[in-house]
Design an enzyme around this catalytic site. Structure first.
Site, PDB file in Angstrom:
ATOM      1  N   HIS A 160     -33.982  21.348 -41.151  1.00  0.00           N
ATOM      2  CA  HIS A 160     -32.859  22.297 -41.033  1.00  0.00           C
ATOM      3  C   HIS A 160     -32.103  22.435 -42.363  1.00  0.00           C
ATOM      4  O   HIS A 160     -30.925  22.071 -42.470  1.00  0.00           O
ATOM      5  CB  HIS A 160     -31.927  21.738 -39.943  1.00  0.00           C
ATOM      6  CG  HIS A 160     -30.893  22.672 -39.419  1.00  0.00           C
ATOM      7  ND1 HIS A 160     -29.906  23.231 -40.192  1.00  0.00           N
ATOM      8  CD2 HIS A 160     -30.670  23.130 -38.168  1.00  0.00           C
ATOM      9  CE1 HIS A 160     -29.130  23.990 -39.456  1.00  0.00           C
ATOM     10  NE2 HIS A 160     -29.563  23.953 -38.229  1.00  0.00           N
ATOM     11  N   GLU A 262     -34.871  27.327 -42.329  1.00  0.00           N
ATOM     12  CA  GLU A 262     -35.445  26.133 -41.716  1.00  0.00           C
ATOM     13  C   GLU A 262     -36.922  26.308 -41.383  1.00  0.00           C
ATOM     14  O   GLU A 262     -37.283  27.271 -40.680  1.00  0.00           O
ATOM     15  CB  GLU A 262     -34.670  25.819 -40.437  1.00  0.00           C
ATOM     16  CG  GLU A 262     -33.163  25.748 -40.647  1.00  0.00           C
ATOM     17  CD  GLU A 262     -32.379  25.916 -39.360  1.00  0.00           C
ATOM     18  OE1 GLU A 262     -32.872  25.471 -38.306  1.00  0.00           O
ATOM     19  OE2 GLU A 262     -31.288  26.525 -39.400  1.00  0.00           O
TER      20      GLU A 262
HETATM   21  O1  TA6 Z   1     -29.671  26.684 -37.343  1.00  0.00           O
HETATM   22  C1  TA6 Z   1     -29.757  27.080 -36.059  1.00  0.00           C
HETATM   23  C2  TA6 Z   1     -28.780  26.341 -35.158  1.00  0.00           C
HETATM   24  O2  TA6 Z   1     -29.387  26.065 -33.931  1.00  0.00           O
HETATM   25  C3  TA6 Z   1     -27.511  27.187 -34.971  1.00  0.00           C
HETATM   26  O3  TA6 Z   1     -27.506  27.786 -33.683  1.00  0.00           O
HETATM   27  C4  TA6 Z   1     -26.360  26.191 -35.145  1.00  0.00           C
HETATM   28  O4  TA6 Z   1     -26.062  25.581 -33.914  1.00  0.00           O
HETATM   29  C5  TA6 Z   1     -26.980  25.243 -36.165  1.00  0.00           C
HETATM   30  O5  TA6 Z   1     -28.325  25.075 -35.713  1.00  0.00           O
HETATM   31  C6  TA6 Z   1     -26.224  23.970 -36.371  1.00  0.00           C
HETATM   32  O6  TA6 Z   1     -26.400  23.097 -35.279  1.00  0.00           O
HETATM   33  P1  TA6 Z   1     -25.586  21.695 -35.351  1.00  0.00           P
HETATM   34  O7  TA6 Z   1     -25.935  20.983 -34.079  1.00  0.00           O
HETATM   35  O8  TA6 Z   1     -26.077  20.966 -36.557  1.00  0.00           O
HETATM   36  O9  TA6 Z   1     -24.138  22.081 -35.479  1.00  0.00           O
END
Ligand code: TA6
Length: 291
Positions: A160, A262
């Site tokens: 990510h 990602e």
């Molecule tokens: O990057 C996609 C995602 O699923 C977004 O929807 C947002 O929730 C992000 O990840 C961050 O997630 P986190 O749990 O790290 O706040």
């Protein structure tokens, strides 16, 4: 374990070791927590390439806001139990550093996470994961999943990656034109992108793509390239104004200066690993000259 001279260990919080890499090719930080690449700045770059929130939490059991969180063995919310951690448990558990080597052009580190009583209370499978990291003029991260058990299991996953940009409104993501994606802002909707990805609102998209992308950052006058292997989903995310305000570990104005690109396998692209089988998800981040 003996570390190469270019790697030292710090504890920004008690019992929270972070490996600090100072190599001629690049500087970086990697936390044992989540085998989390926190920072990476290749030699010659005035700005870090990875983005790290100044309000990031460095606490056991909590994800780090920035760098490259390892989302595994599920991406997003748990498909059946909302009480389970968002994006799985790999990013909120301590991994073991198995090896660290330095060469003239790069540093390599290998971390390991294996199933235990805690993980099996969240996900009832035996597993062995390795995270391989190569730090130099490029950054390469490989998440290797092995299934030592007798039953197949399915994982959804993401590396990510948070990337630093000068001004999100002057950023273009190239390489996804004509690609179908799931738009998860508001009601989840399948769409198809006609052109490059631009940012003038919250963007949270899961593209059906195996391709690499180029992030054109006109404000910093640099182009980042994110390539990948073993990934059928490319997730592009910027929280924009309202979501940034809701994230306690992110300054309200931070959305101007990062986006996430990602390497993932999300939703229908979940990967089934057969007994005795393995799967590798890799992302490679590099810089390319601005034409
Ligand atoms: O990057 C996609 C995602 O699923 C977004 O929807 C947002 O929730 C992000 O990840 C961050 O997630 P986190 O749990 O790290 O706040």
């Amino acid at each position: 374990m003996n570390l190469p001279a270019c790697i030292t260990m710090e504890e920004p919080a008690p019992g929270y070791p972070v490996y600090v890499i100072n190599h001629p090719a690049a500087t970086a930080r990697v936390a044992r927590h989540g085998a989390h690449v926190m920072d990476w700045q290749p030699a010659g770059q005035a700005q870090p390439v990875l983005y790290m929130s100044p309000d990031a939490l460095l606490e056991h059991g909590k994800p780090i806001r920035g760098g490259i969180p390892v989302c595994w063995p599920w991406f997003g919310g748990h498909p059946a139990d909302a009480a389970k951690p968002m994006h799985g448990f790999a990013r909120i558990l301590p991994w073991e550093l198995v090896r660290a080597d330095a060469r003239e052009d790069q540093v390599s580190m290998l971390f390991k996470l294996e199933s235990n009583a805690e993980t099996k209370s969240l996900w009832p499978h035996d597993f062995r994961c390795h995270l391989g990291i190569s730090i130099g003029a490029a950054l390469e991260v490989s998440l290797m999943t092995e299934n030592p058990g007798s039953e197949p299991f399915a994982v959804s996953e993401a590396l990510h990656t948070y990337l630093t940009v000068g001004d999100i409104t002057q950023v273009t993501v190239k390489g996804l034109a004509g690609t179908k994606y799931l738009d998860t802002v508001g009601e989840h909707t399948l769409r198809e992108d006609e052109g490059d990805v631009l940012f003038d609102r919250e963007v949270d998209r899961q593209y059906e793509s195996t391709a690499g992308v180029t992030i054109v950052d006109r404000a910093l006058n640099r182009n980042l390239v994110v390539n990948k292997l073993g990934s059928n989903t490319t997730v592009v995310w910027n929280p924009w104004i309202e979501k940034s305000k809701r994230l306690a570990d992110l300054p309200d104005e931070a959305y101007h200066h990062f986006l996430c690109v990602e390497a993932a396998n999300a939703g229908d692209a979940a990967v089934t690993v057969m007994p005795g089988g393995r799967h590798v998800l890799q992302t490679r981040i590099s810089l390319t000259p601005v034409p």
